[in-house]
Scaffold this motif. Structure first.
Motif, PDB file in Angstrom:
ATOM      1  N   SER B  23      38.530  61.891  72.774  1.00 55.14           N
ATOM      2  CA  SER B  23      39.933  61.552  72.550  1.00 55.14           C
ATOM      3  C   SER B  23      40.539  60.909  73.804  1.00 55.14           C
ATOM      4  CB  SER B  23      40.653  62.833  72.132  1.00 55.14           C
ATOM      5  OG  SER B  23      42.003  62.757  72.341  1.00 55.14           O
ATOM      6  N   SER B  24      40.178  61.419  74.987  1.00 52.98           N
ATOM      7  CA  SER B  24      40.697  60.840  76.240  1.00 52.98           C
ATOM      8  C   SER B  24      40.209  59.411  76.429  1.00 52.98           C
ATOM      9  CB  SER B  24      40.223  61.639  77.455  1.00 52.98           C
ATOM     10  OG  SER B  24      40.766  62.899  77.427  1.00 52.98           O
ATOM     11  N   GLY B  27      42.039  57.163  74.060  1.00 50.84           N
ATOM     12  CA  GLY B  27      43.417  57.048  74.544  1.00 50.84           C
ATOM     13  C   GLY B  27      43.525  56.106  75.722  1.00 50.84           C
ATOM     14  N   GLU B  28      42.598  56.257  76.645  1.00 49.88           N
ATOM     15  CA  GLU B  28      42.615  55.414  77.848  1.00 49.88           C
ATOM     16  C   GLU B  28      42.358  53.950  77.457  1.00 49.88           C
ATOM     17  OE1 GLU B  28      43.380  56.937  80.767  1.00 49.88           O
ATOM     18  OE2 GLU B  28      43.553  54.898  81.560  1.00 49.88           O
ATOM     19  N   CYS B  30      43.152  52.576  74.684  1.00 49.97           N
ATOM     20  CA  CYS B  30      44.396  52.088  74.079  1.00 49.97           C
ATOM     21  C   CYS B  30      45.404  51.724  75.166  1.00 49.97           C
ATOM     22  CB  CYS B  30      45.009  53.137  73.153  1.00 49.97           C
ATOM     23  SG  CYS B  30      44.166  53.251  71.585  1.00 49.97           S
ATOM     24  N   ALA B  31      45.489  52.579  76.193  1.00 43.96           N
ATOM     25  CA  ALA B  31      46.404  52.296  77.300  1.00 43.96           C
ATOM     26  C   ALA B  31      46.028  50.959  77.940  1.00 43.96           C
ATOM     27  CB  ALA B  31      46.362  53.416  78.328  1.00 43.96           C
ATOM     28  N   ILE B  37      49.296  54.744  70.847  1.00 46.36           N
ATOM     29  CA  ILE B  37      48.433  55.798  70.291  1.00 46.36           C
ATOM     30  C   ILE B  37      49.125  57.144  70.436  1.00 46.36           C
ATOM     31  CG2 ILE B  37      47.150  55.912  72.500  1.00 46.36           C
ATOM     32  CD1 ILE B  37      44.731  56.949  70.816  1.00 46.36           C
ATOM     33  N   ILE B  38      48.956  57.978  69.438  1.00 44.10           N
ATOM     34  CA  ILE B  38      49.412  59.370  69.535  1.00 44.10           C
ATOM     35  C   ILE B  38      48.280  60.258  69.043  1.00 44.10           C
ATOM     36  CG2 ILE B  38      51.040  61.103  68.665  1.00 44.10           C
ATOM     37  CD1 ILE B  38      53.114  58.983  68.373  1.00 44.10           C
ATOM     38  N   THR B  39      48.025  61.323  69.754  1.00 46.18           N
ATOM     39  CA  THR B  39      46.996  62.244  69.276  1.00 46.18           C
ATOM     40  C   THR B  39      47.562  63.661  69.154  1.00 46.18           C
ATOM     41  OG1 THR B  39      46.213  62.978  71.432  1.00 46.18           O
ATOM     42  CG2 THR B  39      45.247  60.955  70.577  1.00 46.18           C
ATOM     43  N   GLY B  40      46.996  64.384  68.219  1.00 44.35           N
ATOM     44  CA  GLY B  40      47.289  65.816  68.095  1.00 44.35           C
ATOM     45  C   GLY B  40      46.000  66.547  68.373  1.00 44.35           C
ATOM     46  N   GLU B  41      45.953  67.267  69.479  1.00 45.09           N
ATOM     47  CA  GLU B  41      44.693  67.833  69.937  1.00 45.09           C
ATOM     48  C   GLU B  41      44.671  69.341  69.733  1.00 45.09           C
ATOM     49  OE1 GLU B  41      44.373  66.377  73.973  1.00 45.09           O
ATOM     50  OE2 GLU B  41      44.805  64.346  73.311  1.00 45.09           O
ATOM     51  N   HIS B  43      43.463  72.415  71.791  1.00 45.67           N
ATOM     52  CA  HIS B  43      42.895  73.023  72.990  1.00 45.67           C
ATOM     53  C   HIS B  43      42.890  74.534  72.773  1.00 45.67           C
ATOM     54  CE1 HIS B  43      43.550  69.365  75.613  1.00 45.67           C
ATOM     55  NE2 HIS B  43      44.297  69.078  74.569  1.00 45.67           N
ATOM     56  N   ARG B  57      45.910  58.584  66.151  1.00 42.66           N
ATOM     57  CA  ARG B  57      46.624  57.569  65.372  1.00 42.66           C
ATOM     58  C   ARG B  57      46.969  56.376  66.257  1.00 42.66           C
ATOM     59  NH1 ARG B  57      50.891  60.525  61.651  1.00 42.66           N
ATOM     60  NH2 ARG B  57      50.200  58.824  60.280  1.00 42.66           N
ATOM     61  N   PRO B  65      51.985  63.301  65.512  1.00 41.50           N
ATOM     62  CA  PRO B  65      50.619  63.553  65.979  1.00 41.50           C
ATOM     63  C   PRO B  65      49.657  63.993  64.876  1.00 41.50           C
ATOM     64  CG  PRO B  65      52.004  65.397  66.561  1.00 41.50           C
ATOM     65  CD  PRO B  65      52.906  64.375  65.932  1.00 41.50           C
ATOM     66  N   GLN B 182      35.857  54.870  83.419  1.00 47.44           N
ATOM     67  CA  GLN B 182      36.950  55.482  84.161  1.00 47.44           C
ATOM     68  C   GLN B 182      37.037  56.992  83.950  1.00 47.44           C
ATOM     69  OE1 GLN B 182      40.396  53.016  84.259  1.00 47.44           O
ATOM     70  NE2 GLN B 182      41.749  54.791  84.389  1.00 47.44           N
TER      71      GLN B 182
END
Lengths: 629, 217
Positions: B23-24, B27-28, B30-31, B37-41, B43, B57, B65, B182
């Motif tokens: 997911s990271s 996300g990265e 997408c950045a 992007i939005i995520t619902g994680e 943990h 998403r 999320p 990265q």
């Protein structure tokens, strides 16, 4: 987003977990003291600060519990420094004694307290709605809906706190804390840490008798003034839709679902998003609902907003129809999702949902029939598995009652172990055990983790010593607060870079409390542990058994750091006679059964090489892949 | 309607398989490519061999999320059983890209140990049931490819490579590669980049006749 990004000075757009965005915003607000006890869904706030502890000119503590953490930042804020703490919903129960009175005396330096509720009880013992703390303590509350919102509110929270000299609550929910997205960070200019001279003002922070009564009046005035400020706050936003009679009032994660549901159904009611939920901007709400025929309140858990909307409506628009939990449209249980809101909108606006959600769910239920459940369990190599194995052998034939506590070991109550007679909250096992001892015929066993013992178990044990209570307390000492991500606690072996700290040894603490019967076992050595436990359990009087072995996840991390390899086991199929001694009452995820020959197999990828299953096998069929140990 | 300009993926798997890292990385990426992007994680309890999921998403208007029921464009699953566990999130004819690996839950093993006649819930049955929702069920032996890449823990990145082959996946490949470099710790970087390429190629070779793919050149 890496740790270095969080402290980079220049603003940038980064993919951040909300908990990271909260840390960044606190740093941009130049906080000087952070203290907290880890709890999901706020643990990553603790982890992020802790990872930065040698890079920042500020004090960062992992405290022994939430009350101590809040008091630590309260002391700093009384002196005029900015402080922050974070805790899960039930953490505020522990800190509430301090919380309520801190509302009375207030602060000088800004104090922001992050409290995260857990709708759906993803990783909590209850779905407690923490919003009710704020009105009963007269402490202002802000509620963000996403990481950007949270960062903005942290920064505003510090200003608000100092302006009105009050602590400020940032109340989140799991789906806000554990939401990641692109966040634009702000400028970060940190000032050097400096102690201040204590500004002697007798009784400024002392509440007793007359001063308590004065503080109460002051607090009421303060809340009124904050409400005035909130009436015009940019944290509350209003959008005017094209359904003039219908409005939505929402906050927190509910806002996201409400907006998405509007888009899914192509409907556009006016929407009032509340970011300041105590004190509520009553005039703003009154103005919003005055022209409406119907208002839909979208919030998870209790009807906190809904009841207050109803009270305001009684004065300004008594005929309005209020759609919410009390009308039966929404539930007070579990978390929401856009489809839950869309289904209600569909009924109210007479528009079809893009899918028949109920049909999709019922088809899925049919497709999922018979698939095995996969509850969380002990990791491969987890010392708790050995402890339980030894304990249940030691207790074979002994009628007993088992009081468990909060931590990884709580999972013994889940399938396929189903072991545990009570489990309430941090530290409760010890107090409950006293009640069991007074009330039941069976032997009483209590179990608590090291971190939980330091957190809230100690008063229960002192009480038991003093009152001549007879039970056996098993303390699982795995070096860390394992369940929330292996954070250190007072009993953690000290890392080399923390020269000033002191390790507090469990056996010293319990002996110091007056427990005379203290036994220490190694859960990896199941046979010896079981024999020693059996003997200890047969002795009369209060006793403590410490089961000591590092958490497997934490231990693996230490091994990786030092270059030590993890050597998995394998099953010698020539030897295996399908006894399944390695499986029964042990249940390691690395162990499964070969359907061809019904012998046991061990997954190389999953095995942690703890060798405990090898010791359980009476015929020596399990061996290390690099020669038996 | 937001749905059309959105790509929603449900990531599923077992605690410890690296869903958070996956997911990271996405996300990265997408950045880097300037995509919202939005995520619902999930943990917390997630490392303990339990079932876990991440809602992911991507799109200019995404706001929540959580993916609504029946709306995910894809499920990427690191373990076959877990695909079925989250099937209600997938839209009809959505993409399922899954690891063919099954990690037998302890609850099931304890039953199988007790009863000689009992067998484990198998891949064939999973695929049969999934086919009632979509024809696009794509299974890869990600563990074999991860081993081939030199690190069995790179199953997550194998599947990321595999999904990157599809035209429907909205993030440019080079951005995903940069994000891997990265995010992944240096020690494991090479294995992860290899895992990505192996996944990409396997997917291209196996699924492109079934599913529109990007040009690899």
């Amino acid at each position: 987003m890496g740790i270095d990004d969080i402290i980079s000075e220049a603003p940038k757009t980064a993919f951040m977990l909300c908990n990271e965005a909260i840390v960044r915003a606190a740093l941009e607000s130049d906080i000087k003291v952070y203290a907290a006890y880890p709890g999901s869904p706020t643990a990553e706030i603790v982890d992020t600060f802790y990872a930065l502890r040698h890079k920042l000119d500020m004090r960062i503590d992992i405290s022994s519990n939430e009350k101590v953490a809040l008091e630590t930042v309260a002391g700093a804020a009384m002196a005029g420094l900015r402080g922050m703490t974070s805790m899960k919903s039930v953490g505020l129960n522990v800190a509430s004694d301090t919380f309520y009175t801190l509302g009375y005396v207030g602060v000088k330096g800004g104090l922001v307290l992050v409290v995260a509720d857990d709708p759906h009880a993803h990783s909590s013992q209850s779905e407690q709605d923490g919003r009710y703390f704020s009105p009963s303590a007269y402490i202002p509350m802000l509620e963000p809906s996403d990481p950007t919102d949270a960062a903005r509110m942290v920064k505003y929270g510090f200003d608000l706190s100092e302006k009105f000299q009050t602590p400020v609550v940032l109340r989140t929910v799991t789906r806000v804390n554990h939401q990641s997205g692109l966040v634009r960070t702000g400028e970060m200019k940190r000032t050097p840490f400096q102690k201040v001279d204590w500004p002697h003002e007798p009784t400024r922070f002392v509440t007793v008798a007359e001063s308590a009564r004065n503080f109460k009046h002051h607090m009421l005035e303060r809340s009124k003034a904050i409400m005035e400020e909130f009436e015009n706050s940019e944290l509350n936003t209003k959008s005017i839709g094209n359904s003039p009679d219908v409005g939505v009032i929402t906050s927190s994660a509910g806002y996201n679902y409400a907006i998405e549901a509007c888009r899914l159904l192509d409907v556009s009611p006016s929407v009032l998003k509340l970011g300041t939920t105590y004190p509520l901007p009553e005039k703003l709400i009154a103005d919003f609902i005055s022209p409406l025929k119907r208002v839909i309140v979208i919030e998870e858990l209790s009807p906190y907003l809904e009841r207050q909307v109803a009270a305001i409506a009684k004065e300004v628009n008594p005929g309005i129809e209020i759609i919410g939990k009390r009308s039966g449209h929404f539930s007070e249980a579990l978390e929401y999702n856009a489809n839950i809101v869309a289904k209600v909108f569909s009924q109210l606006f007479g528009v079809k949902t893009p899918r028949d959600y109920d049909a999709v769910i019922s088809r899925a239920q049919k497709l999922k029939q018979g698939i095995p459940v996969r509850p969380p369990t002990f990791c491969p190599g987890c010392p708790h598995r050995g402890t339980f194995s030894a304990l249940r052998k030691a207790l074979k034939g002994v009628k007993h009652v088992f009081a468990s506590d909060i931590g990884c070991y709580s999972m013994s109550a889940l399938s396929p172990n189903f072991y545990g007679d009570s489990m309430l909250c941090m530290g409760a096992s010890v107090g409950i055990a006293a009640g069991f001892f007074y009330s039941v015929n069976e032997k009483v066993i209590a179990m608590i983790g090291d971190s939980t013992f330091f957190h809230a178990g100690m008063p229960g044990l002192v009480n038991a010593v003093h009152n001549d209570v007879d039970f056996k307390l098993i303390i699982l000492d795995n070096d860390v607060t394992a369940m929330t991500g292996q954070q250190p606690h007072p009993g953690t072996p000290l890392p080399e870079d923390e020269p000033g700290m002191k390790r507090v040894l469990l056996e010293d603490v319990v002996r110091g409390m007056g427990v005379e019967d203290v036994t220490i076992v190694d859960p990896y050595d199941v046979k010896n542990a079981s024999d020693t436990m059996k003997e200890a359990l047969s002795r009369l009087g209060l006793g403590v058994i410490i089961s000591r072995r590092v958490c497997a996840l934490h231990g693996d991390r230490l091994k990786r750091r030092s270059g030590e390899r993890i050597i998995p086991n394998f099953v010698d199929k020539e030897v295996c006679k399908r006894i399944y001694a390695c499986e029964k009452d042990f249940h390691c995820p690395a162990i499964s059964i070969d359907e061809e020959d019904r012998r046991v197999i061990i997954s190389r990828e999953l095995c942690d090489g703890c060798m405990v299953c090898a010791k359980l096998c009476p015929i020596g069929a399990i061996k290390s892949t690099e020669g038996a140990k | 309607m937001t749905e059309k300009s959105e790509f929603s993926t449900l990531l599923a798997g077992v605690g410890g398989q690296g869903l958070m890292l996956l997911s990271s990385v996405i996300g990265e990426a997408c950045a880097m490519s300037g995509q919202r992007i939005i995520t619902g994680e999930q943990h917390g309890l997630s490392q303990r061999s339990g079932s876990i999921s991440v809602h992911l998403r991507i799109g200019p208007d995404v706001i929540s999320p959580l993916i609504p029921i029946g709306s995910a464009n894809a499920i990427i699953s690191l373990e076959a059983l877990e695909t079925l566990r989250y099937i209600e999130y997938l839209q009809d004819d959505g993409i399922i890209l899954m690891n063919s690996r099954i990690m037998h839950p302890i609850t099931e093993t304890s039953q199988v140990a007790k009863d000689k006649e009992l067998s484990y819930f198998g891949l064939e049955e999973i695929e049969k049931r999934l086919s009632e929702v979509t024809e696009n069920v794509l299974a890869l032996d990600a563990l074999a490819l991860a081993r081939q890449a030199g690190n069995p823990l790179t199953e997550n990145i194998v599947l990321l490579g595999a999904v990157c082959a599809f035209e429907a996946f909205p993030i440019p490949m080079d951005k995903v590669r940069s994000a891997i470099s990265q995010i992944v710790p240096e020690k494991a970087r090479e294995a992860n980049l290899t895992a990505f390429e192996l996944g990409l190629k396997a997917s291209h070779a196996r699924f492109c006749d079934k599913f529109p793919c990007k040009n690899l050149e």
